[in-house]
Motif scaffolding. Sequence first.
Motif, PDB file in Angstrom:
ATOM      1  N   GLY A 196       1.298  -4.252 -10.580  1.00 54.58           N
ATOM      2  CA  GLY A 196       1.165  -5.527  -9.505  1.00 54.58           C
ATOM      3  C   GLY A 196       2.396  -5.396  -8.595  1.00 54.58           C
ATOM      4  O   GLY A 196       2.193  -5.541  -7.263  1.00 54.58           O
ATOM      5  N   GLU A 197       3.609  -5.253  -9.040  1.00 49.79           N
ATOM      6  CA  GLU A 197       4.884  -5.315  -8.094  1.00 49.79           C
ATOM      7  C   GLU A 197       4.831  -4.223  -7.109  1.00 49.79           C
ATOM      8  O   GLU A 197       5.128  -4.161  -5.910  1.00 49.79           O
ATOM      9  CB  GLU A 197       5.790  -5.212  -9.035  1.00 49.79           C
ATOM     10  N   LEU A 198       4.227  -2.911  -7.728  1.00 53.64           N
ATOM     11  CA  LEU A 198       4.285  -1.618  -6.819  1.00 53.64           C
ATOM     12  C   LEU A 198       3.288  -1.966  -5.684  1.00 53.64           C
ATOM     13  O   LEU A 198       3.504  -1.553  -4.463  1.00 53.64           O
ATOM     14  CB  LEU A 198       3.969  -0.685  -7.677  1.00 53.64           C
ATOM     15  N   HIS A 199       2.148  -2.865  -6.030  1.00 55.78           N
ATOM     16  CA  HIS A 199       1.109  -2.894  -5.114  1.00 55.78           C
ATOM     17  C   HIS A 199       1.421  -3.821  -3.877  1.00 55.78           C
ATOM     18  O   HIS A 199       1.281  -3.511  -2.549  1.00 55.78           O
ATOM     19  CB  HIS A 199      -0.177  -3.366  -5.723  1.00 55.78           C
ATOM     20  N   TYR A 200       2.384  -4.718  -4.469  1.00 54.82           N
ATOM     21  CA  TYR A 200       2.648  -5.747  -3.352  1.00 54.82           C
ATOM     22  C   TYR A 200       3.994  -4.965  -2.458  1.00 54.82           C
ATOM     23  O   TYR A 200       3.797  -5.320  -1.461  1.00 54.82           O
ATOM     24  CB  TYR A 200       3.557  -6.811  -3.964  1.00 54.82           C
ATOM     25  N   ALA A 201       4.647  -4.304  -3.212  1.00 53.05           N
ATOM     26  CA  ALA A 201       5.478  -3.341  -2.344  1.00 53.05           C
ATOM     27  C   ALA A 201       4.826  -2.440  -1.286  1.00 53.05           C
ATOM     28  O   ALA A 201       5.405  -2.251  -0.227  1.00 53.05           O
ATOM     29  CB  ALA A 201       6.551  -2.289  -3.157  1.00 53.05           C
ATOM     30  N   VAL A 202       3.680  -2.009  -1.496  1.00 50.29           N
ATOM     31  CA  VAL A 202       2.965  -1.347  -0.565  1.00 50.29           C
ATOM     32  C   VAL A 202       2.487  -2.370   0.576  1.00 50.29           C
ATOM     33  O   VAL A 202       2.705  -1.869   1.748  1.00 50.29           O
ATOM     34  CB  VAL A 202       1.754  -0.647  -1.322  1.00 50.29           C
ATOM     35  N   GLN A 203       2.006  -3.279   0.072  1.00 49.49           N
ATOM     36  CA  GLN A 203       1.569  -4.331   1.050  1.00 49.49           C
ATOM     37  C   GLN A 203       2.592  -4.932   2.174  1.00 49.49           C
ATOM     38  O   GLN A 203       2.388  -4.832   3.397  1.00 49.49           O
ATOM     39  CB  GLN A 203       0.928  -5.491   0.487  1.00 49.49           C
ATOM     40  N   GLU A 204       3.745  -5.086   1.425  1.00 49.59           N
ATOM     41  CA  GLU A 204       4.909  -5.594   2.331  1.00 49.59           C
ATOM     42  C   GLU A 204       5.481  -4.555   3.290  1.00 49.59           C
ATOM     43  O   GLU A 204       5.606  -4.800   4.349  1.00 49.59           O
ATOM     44  CB  GLU A 204       6.062  -5.799   1.300  1.00 49.59           C
ATOM     45  N   CYS A 205       5.476  -3.013   2.784  1.00 44.43           N
ATOM     46  CA  CYS A 205       5.789  -2.108   3.476  1.00 44.43           C
ATOM     47  C   CYS A 205       4.948  -1.896   4.598  1.00 44.43           C
ATOM     48  O   CYS A 205       5.242  -1.733   6.025  1.00 44.43           O
ATOM     49  CB  CYS A 205       5.828  -0.700   2.777  1.00 44.43           C
ATOM     50  N   MET A 206       3.592  -2.103   4.490  1.00 45.41           N
ATOM     51  CA  MET A 206       2.545  -1.900   5.381  1.00 45.41           C
ATOM     52  C   MET A 206       2.637  -3.046   6.340  1.00 45.41           C
ATOM     53  O   MET A 206       2.606  -2.743   7.596  1.00 45.41           O
ATOM     54  CB  MET A 206       1.201  -1.930   4.896  1.00 45.41           C
ATOM     55  N   ALA A 207       2.798  -4.182   6.032  1.00 52.03           N
ATOM     56  CA  ALA A 207       3.011  -5.410   6.883  1.00 52.03           C
ATOM     57  C   ALA A 207       4.495  -5.055   7.844  1.00 52.03           C
ATOM     58  O   ALA A 207       4.308  -5.522   8.992  1.00 52.03           O
ATOM     59  CB  ALA A 207       3.360  -6.654   6.163  1.00 52.03           C
ATOM     60  N   GLU A 208       5.533  -4.580   7.163  1.00 49.44           N
ATOM     61  CA  GLU A 208       6.728  -4.538   8.144  1.00 49.44           C
ATOM     62  C   GLU A 208       6.544  -3.296   8.888  1.00 49.44           C
ATOM     63  O   GLU A 208       6.919  -3.384  10.107  1.00 49.44           O
ATOM     64  CB  GLU A 208       7.733  -4.286   7.021  1.00 49.44           C
ATOM     65  N   GLN A 209       6.067  -2.187   8.597  1.00 55.60           N
ATOM     66  CA  GLN A 209       6.067  -0.821   9.308  1.00 55.60           C
ATOM     67  C   GLN A 209       4.852  -0.809  10.305  1.00 55.60           C
ATOM     68  O   GLN A 209       4.958  -0.092  11.146  1.00 55.60           O
ATOM     69  CB  GLN A 209       5.941   0.323   8.093  1.00 55.60           C
ATOM     70  N   GLN A 210       3.677  -1.462  10.008  1.00 56.23           N
ATOM     71  CA  GLN A 210       2.757  -1.210  10.765  1.00 56.23           C
ATOM     72  C   GLN A 210       2.246   0.178  10.816  1.00 56.23           C
ATOM     73  O   GLN A 210       1.436   0.463  11.994  1.00 56.23           O
ATOM     74  CB  GLN A 210       2.765  -1.903  12.288  1.00 56.23           C
ATOM     75  N   ASP A 211       2.403   0.813   9.981  1.00 60.35           N
ATOM     76  CA  ASP A 211       2.244   2.301  10.112  1.00 60.35           C
ATOM     77  C   ASP A 211       2.124   2.928   8.613  1.00 60.35           C
ATOM     78  O   ASP A 211       2.978   3.040   7.926  1.00 60.35           O
ATOM     79  CB  ASP A 211       3.141   3.223  10.859  1.00 60.35           C
ATOM     80  N   TRP A 212       1.093   3.172   8.146  1.00 63.15           N
ATOM     81  CA  TRP A 212       1.012   3.608   6.532  1.00 63.15           C
ATOM     82  C   TRP A 212       1.598   4.736   6.367  1.00 63.15           C
ATOM     83  O   TRP A 212       2.108   5.146   5.131  1.00 63.15           O
ATOM     84  CB  TRP A 212      -0.407   3.370   6.141  1.00 63.15           C
ATOM     85  N   ARG A 213       1.679   5.793   7.210  1.00 64.58           N
ATOM     86  CA  ARG A 213       2.565   6.862   7.055  1.00 64.58           C
ATOM     87  C   ARG A 213       4.090   6.600   6.599  1.00 64.58           C
ATOM     88  O   ARG A 213       4.813   7.717   5.971  1.00 64.58           O
ATOM     89  CB  ARG A 213       2.558   7.734   8.241  1.00 64.58           C
ATOM     90  N   LYS A 214       4.632   5.431   6.862  1.00 67.80           N
ATOM     91  CA  LYS A 214       6.105   5.227   6.769  1.00 67.80           C
ATOM     92  C   LYS A 214       6.041   4.632   5.445  1.00 67.80           C
ATOM     93  O   LYS A 214       7.255   4.330   5.006  1.00 67.80           O
ATOM     94  CB  LYS A 214       6.489   4.254   7.680  1.00 67.80           C
ATOM     95  N   CYS A 215       4.998   4.470   4.606  1.00 67.70           N
ATOM     96  CA  CYS A 215       5.019   3.794   3.237  1.00 67.70           C
ATOM     97  C   CYS A 215       4.715   4.730   2.241  1.00 67.70           C
ATOM     98  O   CYS A 215       4.231   4.364   1.334  1.00 67.70           O
ATOM     99  CB  CYS A 215       4.162   2.731   3.240  1.00 67.70           C
ATOM    100  N   GLN A 216       4.807   5.968   2.322  1.00 63.74           N
ATOM    101  CA  GLN A 216       4.283   7.033   1.586  1.00 63.74           C
ATOM    102  C   GLN A 216       4.723   6.836   0.291  1.00 63.74           C
ATOM    103  O   GLN A 216       4.294   7.138  -0.899  1.00 63.74           O
ATOM    104  CB  GLN A 216       3.983   8.524   1.940  1.00 63.74           C
ATOM    105  N   SER A 217       6.169   6.900   0.143  1.00 59.89           N
ATOM    106  CA  SER A 217       6.784   6.825  -1.165  1.00 59.89           C
ATOM    107  C   SER A 217       6.263   5.572  -2.111  1.00 59.89           C
ATOM    108  O   SER A 217       6.207   5.702  -3.233  1.00 59.89           O
ATOM    109  CB  SER A 217       8.550   6.567  -1.112  1.00 59.89           C
ATOM    110  N   GLN A 218       6.067   4.228  -1.516  1.00 59.45           N
ATOM    111  CA  GLN A 218       5.508   3.281  -2.284  1.00 59.45           C
ATOM    112  C   GLN A 218       4.195   3.399  -2.532  1.00 59.45           C
ATOM    113  O   GLN A 218       3.692   3.063  -3.568  1.00 59.45           O
ATOM    114  CB  GLN A 218       5.637   1.954  -1.238  1.00 59.45           C
ATOM    115  N   VAL A 219       3.333   4.205  -1.646  1.00 58.70           N
ATOM    116  CA  VAL A 219       1.947   4.342  -2.019  1.00 58.70           C
ATOM    117  C   VAL A 219       2.028   5.592  -3.229  1.00 58.70           C
ATOM    118  O   VAL A 219       1.178   5.203  -4.208  1.00 58.70           O
ATOM    119  CB  VAL A 219       1.340   5.201  -0.877  1.00 58.70           C
ATOM    120  N   GLN A 220       2.814   6.407  -3.235  1.00 65.61           N
ATOM    121  CA  GLN A 220       2.704   7.356  -4.360  1.00 65.61           C
ATOM    122  C   GLN A 220       3.292   6.667  -5.585  1.00 65.61           C
ATOM    123  O   GLN A 220       2.725   7.149  -6.671  1.00 65.61           O
ATOM    124  CB  GLN A 220       3.768   8.830  -3.906  1.00 65.61           C
ATOM    125  N   THR A 221       4.295   5.957  -5.594  1.00 69.19           N
ATOM    126  CA  THR A 221       4.792   5.194  -6.468  1.00 69.19           C
ATOM    127  C   THR A 221       3.609   4.252  -7.294  1.00 69.19           C
ATOM    128  O   THR A 221       3.532   4.498  -8.417  1.00 69.19           O
ATOM    129  CB  THR A 221       5.897   4.453  -6.451  1.00 69.19           C
TER     130      THR A 221
END
Length: 82
Positions: A29-54
Amino acid sequence: MATSPPHNRSRSEDEDDPVDRMISRTGCGELHYAVQECMAEQQDWRKCQSQVQTFKDCMTSFQTSQKQLNKPQQATAKSAHS
């Protein structure tokens, strides 16, 4: 007594989302929220690949452990029917 039509009902803030409940049961769950938070901040899923991979690695581990837990039960059930 006036009631609102079903399509006007809003979910309360403390009502769990079924997807959130499912993910929280995995322990990821915490890792899922980290992905969501990154996506909200970055507005670009490509910048969140480390969170997505984790998150993906965590979910893969969970799925593998579930398969291992279910294997003996399936084998036992098959031998009982033989």
